[in-house]
Motif scaffolding. Structure first.
Motif, PDB file in Angstrom:
ATOM      1  N   VAL A  73     -39.797   1.458   4.407  1.00 30.25           N
ATOM      2  CA  VAL A  73     -39.939   0.810   3.080  1.00 30.25           C
ATOM      3  C   VAL A  73     -40.105   2.277   2.149  1.00 30.25           C
ATOM      4  O   VAL A  73     -39.698   1.959   1.114  1.00 30.25           O
ATOM      5  CB  VAL A  73     -41.202   0.154   3.221  1.00 30.25           C
ATOM      6  CG1 VAL A  73     -41.885  -0.255   1.852  1.00 30.25           C
ATOM      7  CG2 VAL A  73     -40.880  -1.206   3.821  1.00 30.25           C
ATOM      8  N   LYS A  74     -40.873   3.144   2.597  1.00 33.13           N
ATOM      9  CA  LYS A  74     -41.136   4.420   1.730  1.00 33.13           C
ATOM     10  C   LYS A  74     -39.871   4.983   1.286  1.00 33.13           C
ATOM     11  O   LYS A  74     -39.850   5.405   0.222  1.00 33.13           O
ATOM     12  CB  LYS A  74     -41.844   5.307   2.598  1.00 33.13           C
ATOM     13  CG  LYS A  74     -43.305   4.874   2.855  1.00 33.13           C
ATOM     14  CD  LYS A  74     -44.191   5.611   3.972  1.00 33.13           C
ATOM     15  CE  LYS A  74     -44.669   7.176   3.355  1.00 33.13           C
ATOM     16  NZ  LYS A  74     -45.505   7.738   4.418  1.00 33.13           N
ATOM     17  N   ASP A  75     -38.783   4.935   2.202  1.00 34.73           N
ATOM     18  CA  ASP A  75     -37.620   5.743   1.832  1.00 34.73           C
ATOM     19  C   ASP A  75     -36.803   4.527   0.885  1.00 34.73           C
ATOM     20  O   ASP A  75     -36.276   5.173  -0.002  1.00 34.73           O
ATOM     21  CB  ASP A  75     -36.703   5.637   3.038  1.00 34.73           C
ATOM     22  CG  ASP A  75     -37.139   6.653   4.192  1.00 34.73           C
ATOM     23  OD1 ASP A  75     -38.073   7.782   3.438  1.00 34.73           O
ATOM     24  OD2 ASP A  75     -36.684   6.800   5.183  1.00 34.73           O
ATOM     25  N   LYS A  76     -36.796   3.203   1.111  1.00 29.24           N
ATOM     26  CA  LYS A  76     -36.472   2.349   0.061  1.00 29.24           C
ATOM     27  C   LYS A  76     -37.005   2.793  -1.296  1.00 29.24           C
ATOM     28  O   LYS A  76     -36.323   2.515  -2.414  1.00 29.24           O
ATOM     29  CB  LYS A  76     -36.441   1.066   0.527  1.00 29.24           C
ATOM     30  CG  LYS A  76     -35.732   0.816   1.697  1.00 29.24           C
ATOM     31  CD  LYS A  76     -35.798  -0.680   2.206  1.00 29.24           C
ATOM     32  CE  LYS A  76     -34.809  -1.082   3.645  1.00 29.24           C
ATOM     33  NZ  LYS A  76     -33.533  -1.006   3.159  1.00 29.24           N
ATOM     34  N   LEU A  77     -38.398   2.879  -1.227  1.00 27.78           N
ATOM     35  CA  LEU A  77     -38.863   2.841  -2.677  1.00 27.78           C
ATOM     36  C   LEU A  77     -38.715   4.086  -3.207  1.00 27.78           C
ATOM     37  O   LEU A  77     -38.239   4.346  -4.401  1.00 27.78           O
ATOM     38  CB  LEU A  77     -40.474   2.739  -2.438  1.00 27.78           C
ATOM     39  CG  LEU A  77     -41.012   1.420  -2.154  1.00 27.78           C
ATOM     40  CD1 LEU A  77     -42.323   1.643  -1.534  1.00 27.78           C
ATOM     41  CD2 LEU A  77     -41.007   0.446  -3.327  1.00 27.78           C
ATOM     42  N   ALA A  78     -38.642   5.352  -2.426  1.00 30.63           N
ATOM     43  CA  ALA A  78     -38.289   6.625  -2.850  1.00 30.63           C
ATOM     44  C   ALA A  78     -36.945   6.501  -3.500  1.00 30.63           C
ATOM     45  O   ALA A  78     -36.706   7.552  -4.564  1.00 30.63           O
ATOM     46  CB  ALA A  78     -38.538   7.513  -1.737  1.00 30.63           C
ATOM     47  N   HIS A  79     -35.826   5.694  -3.087  1.00 28.32           N
ATOM     48  CA  HIS A  79     -34.511   5.912  -3.387  1.00 28.32           C
ATOM     49  C   HIS A  79     -34.126   4.505  -4.035  1.00 28.32           C
ATOM     50  O   HIS A  79     -33.108   4.181  -3.986  1.00 28.32           O
ATOM     51  CB  HIS A  79     -33.604   6.025  -2.240  1.00 28.32           C
ATOM     52  CG  HIS A  79     -33.927   7.349  -1.639  1.00 28.32           C
ATOM     53  ND1 HIS A  79     -34.628   7.496  -0.470  1.00 28.32           N
ATOM     54  CD2 HIS A  79     -33.402   8.675  -1.917  1.00 28.32           C
ATOM     55  CE1 HIS A  79     -34.748   8.778  -0.046  1.00 28.32           C
ATOM     56  NE2 HIS A  79     -33.939   9.447  -0.981  1.00 28.32           N
ATOM     57  N   ALA A  80     -35.282   3.788  -4.663  1.00 29.22           N
ATOM     58  CA  ALA A  80     -34.816   2.622  -5.345  1.00 29.22           C
ATOM     59  C   ALA A  80     -34.004   2.759  -6.472  1.00 29.22           C
ATOM     60  O   ALA A  80     -33.993   3.846  -7.196  1.00 29.22           O
ATOM     61  CB  ALA A  80     -36.172   2.058  -6.115  1.00 29.22           C
ATOM     62  N   LYS A  81     -33.002   1.695  -6.597  1.00 31.08           N
ATOM     63  CA  LYS A  81     -31.919   2.167  -7.538  1.00 31.08           C
ATOM     64  C   LYS A  81     -32.270   1.592  -8.940  1.00 31.08           C
ATOM     65  O   LYS A  81     -33.384   0.822  -9.090  1.00 31.08           O
ATOM     66  CB  LYS A  81     -30.623   1.078  -7.144  1.00 31.08           C
ATOM     67  CG  LYS A  81     -30.082   1.381  -5.745  1.00 31.08           C
ATOM     68  CD  LYS A  81     -29.117   0.403  -5.245  1.00 31.08           C
ATOM     69  CE  LYS A  81     -28.631   0.440  -3.736  1.00 31.08           C
ATOM     70  NZ  LYS A  81     -27.810   1.613  -3.801  1.00 31.08           N
ATOM     71  N   LYS A  82     -31.567   2.348  -9.835  1.00 29.68           N
ATOM     72  CA  LYS A  82     -31.885   1.915 -11.307  1.00 29.68           C
ATOM     73  C   LYS A  82     -30.836   0.496 -11.334  1.00 29.68           C
ATOM     74  O   LYS A  82     -29.819   0.444 -11.149  1.00 29.68           O
ATOM     75  CB  LYS A  82     -31.254   2.813 -12.264  1.00 29.68           C
ATOM     76  CG  LYS A  82     -32.080   4.081 -12.367  1.00 29.68           C
ATOM     77  CD  LYS A  82     -31.610   4.950 -13.533  1.00 29.68           C
ATOM     78  CE  LYS A  82     -32.688   6.076 -13.685  1.00 29.68           C
ATOM     79  NZ  LYS A  82     -32.284   7.008 -14.976  1.00 29.68           N
ATOM     80  N   LEU A  83     -31.753  -0.428 -12.364  1.00 33.94           N
ATOM     81  CA  LEU A  83     -30.855  -1.686 -12.465  1.00 33.94           C
ATOM     82  C   LEU A  83     -29.624  -1.278 -13.093  1.00 33.94           C
ATOM     83  O   LEU A  83     -28.703  -2.273 -12.649  1.00 33.94           O
ATOM     84  CB  LEU A  83     -31.889  -2.834 -13.173  1.00 33.94           C
ATOM     85  CG  LEU A  83     -32.999  -3.200 -12.531  1.00 33.94           C
ATOM     86  CD1 LEU A  83     -33.780  -4.064 -13.634  1.00 33.94           C
ATOM     87  CD2 LEU A  83     -32.486  -4.204 -11.463  1.00 33.94           C
ATOM     88  N   SER A  84     -29.553  -0.487 -13.719  1.00 36.67           N
ATOM     89  CA  SER A  84     -28.135  -0.223 -14.315  1.00 36.67           C
ATOM     90  C   SER A  84     -27.133   0.353 -13.462  1.00 36.67           C
ATOM     91  O   SER A  84     -25.806   0.166 -13.775  1.00 36.67           O
ATOM     92  CB  SER A  84     -28.273   0.920 -15.568  1.00 36.67           C
ATOM     93  OG  SER A  84     -28.877   2.062 -15.021  1.00 36.67           O
ATOM     94  N   GLU A  85     -27.607   0.483 -12.298  1.00 39.29           N
ATOM     95  CA  GLU A  85     -26.480   1.020 -11.279  1.00 39.29           C
ATOM     96  C   GLU A  85     -26.163  -0.258  -9.989  1.00 39.29           C
ATOM     97  O   GLU A  85     -25.336   0.238  -9.273  1.00 39.29           O
ATOM     98  CB  GLU A  85     -27.268   2.145 -10.422  1.00 39.29           C
ATOM     99  CG  GLU A  85     -27.440   3.623 -11.297  1.00 39.29           C
ATOM    100  CD  GLU A  85     -28.481   4.445 -10.577  1.00 39.29           C
ATOM    101  OE1 GLU A  85     -28.446   5.572 -11.177  1.00 39.29           O
ATOM    102  OE2 GLU A  85     -28.916   4.169  -9.524  1.00 39.29           O
ATOM    103  N   VAL A  86     -26.745  -1.216 -10.572  1.00 40.08           N
ATOM    104  CA  VAL A  86     -26.508  -2.354  -9.422  1.00 40.08           C
ATOM    105  C   VAL A  86     -25.359  -3.510  -9.982  1.00 40.08           C
ATOM    106  O   VAL A  86     -25.466  -3.661 -11.030  1.00 40.08           O
ATOM    107  CB  VAL A  86     -27.827  -2.749  -8.677  1.00 40.08           C
ATOM    108  CG1 VAL A  86     -28.475  -1.713  -7.893  1.00 40.08           C
ATOM    109  CG2 VAL A  86     -28.556  -3.483  -9.713  1.00 40.08           C
ATOM    110  N   LYS A  87     -24.962  -4.228  -8.788  1.00 32.63           N
ATOM    111  CA  LYS A  87     -23.850  -5.102  -9.530  1.00 32.63           C
ATOM    112  C   LYS A  87     -24.269  -6.424  -8.426  1.00 32.63           C
ATOM    113  O   LYS A  87     -24.412  -6.276  -7.295  1.00 32.63           O
ATOM    114  CB  LYS A  87     -22.640  -4.651  -9.298  1.00 32.63           C
ATOM    115  CG  LYS A  87     -22.289  -3.731 -10.092  1.00 32.63           C
ATOM    116  CD  LYS A  87     -20.545  -3.322  -9.686  1.00 32.63           C
ATOM    117  CE  LYS A  87     -20.409  -2.030 -10.656  1.00 32.63           C
ATOM    118  NZ  LYS A  87     -19.007  -1.562 -10.090  1.00 32.63           N
ATOM    119  N   ALA A  88     -24.137  -7.427  -9.302  1.00 28.25           N
ATOM    120  CA  ALA A  88     -24.359  -8.865  -8.364  1.00 28.25           C
ATOM    121  C   ALA A  88     -23.402  -8.827  -7.235  1.00 28.25           C
ATOM    122  O   ALA A  88     -23.711  -9.522  -6.202  1.00 28.25           O
ATOM    123  CB  ALA A  88     -24.287  -9.920  -9.270  1.00 28.25           C
TER     124      ALA A  88
END
Length: 225
Positions: A73-88
């Protein structure tokens, strides 16, 4: 292939009155541990890495601090994506974690609104808990109508908001907004009790106690898909 779920968290750490806020710990932890064994989960937030957790939720839900100490989880939070970088197109479901933050940033974020609209119009699961439904009040279906219009949904109730004294900390009350958008708002008989509603590909939970149930509803929907 393993199905993928996008967890979206707020990037806001202060309410309109300047009180500390962020994403609400059990509303991320409880569904995460329901879903993580079976699905690939990414975290995203408007500003990307290290979205702020609501410290009040850390104090009030000490059993869930393990989530913050979980190395994955810590790794996922530290590398959370910017919303502008994700696609449905890259995911099978999107889930909005609550906390007062989403009412302030995600509710009016055009990138978020477009992203969630893409999920919904593609027939994919759009889920949210507590204040999380505030993040999708601007989301529309293929007809351009609110995804709440004519649908059954829940969210943090006006009564619960009054009980925590935070009505002035946010730009609108989530229950009221869902009703204004034509949604059929429902809630548990008593405040703070779990309540989860699924209407088509829209899944909503009322409060912190509903996080696990929302996770289970997402799992059930994806298992059938």
């Amino acid at each position: 292939m393993t199905k993928r779920i996008l967890f979206v968290l707020t990037s806001v750490d202060k309410t309109l009155k300047g009180n500390p806020t962020g994403w609400y710990l059990p509303e991320a932890a409880h569904p995460y541990y329901v879903l993580a064994p079976k699905y690939e989960i990414d975290f995203a937030a408007p500003k990307g890495p290290n979205p702020p957790v609501d410290e009040t939720s850390v104090q009030n839900f000490k059993d869930d601090v393990k989530f913050l100490e979980d190395q994955t989880v810590k790794d996922k939070l530290a590398h959370a994506k910017k919303l502008s970088e994700v696609k449905a197109a890259d995911y099978d479901a999107v889930f909005y974690v609550g906390g007062h933050g989403p009412v302030i940033d995600l509710s009016s974020d055009p990138v978020n609104i477009a992203l969630a609209s893409d999920f919904f119009r593609s027939g994919k699961i759009v889920a949210a808990v507590c204040h999380g439904p505030a993040a999708i009040v601007g989301v529309t279906d293929s007809n351009g109508d609110s995804i709440f219009k004519g649908r059954n949904a829940t969210a943090f109730s006006n009564l619960e908001e009054a009980q925590v004294g935070k009505e002035k900390d946010i730009p609108f009350l989530v229950e009221s907004r869902i009703k204004e958008l034509g949604g059929h708002y429902e809630k548990a008989k008593e405040p703070w009790q779990p309540h989860v509603i699924k209407d088509g590909n829209l899944i909503t939970g009322q409060n912190p106690a509903s996080g696990k149930g929302v996770g289970e509803a997402i799992d059930h929907a994806l298992s059938k898909a």
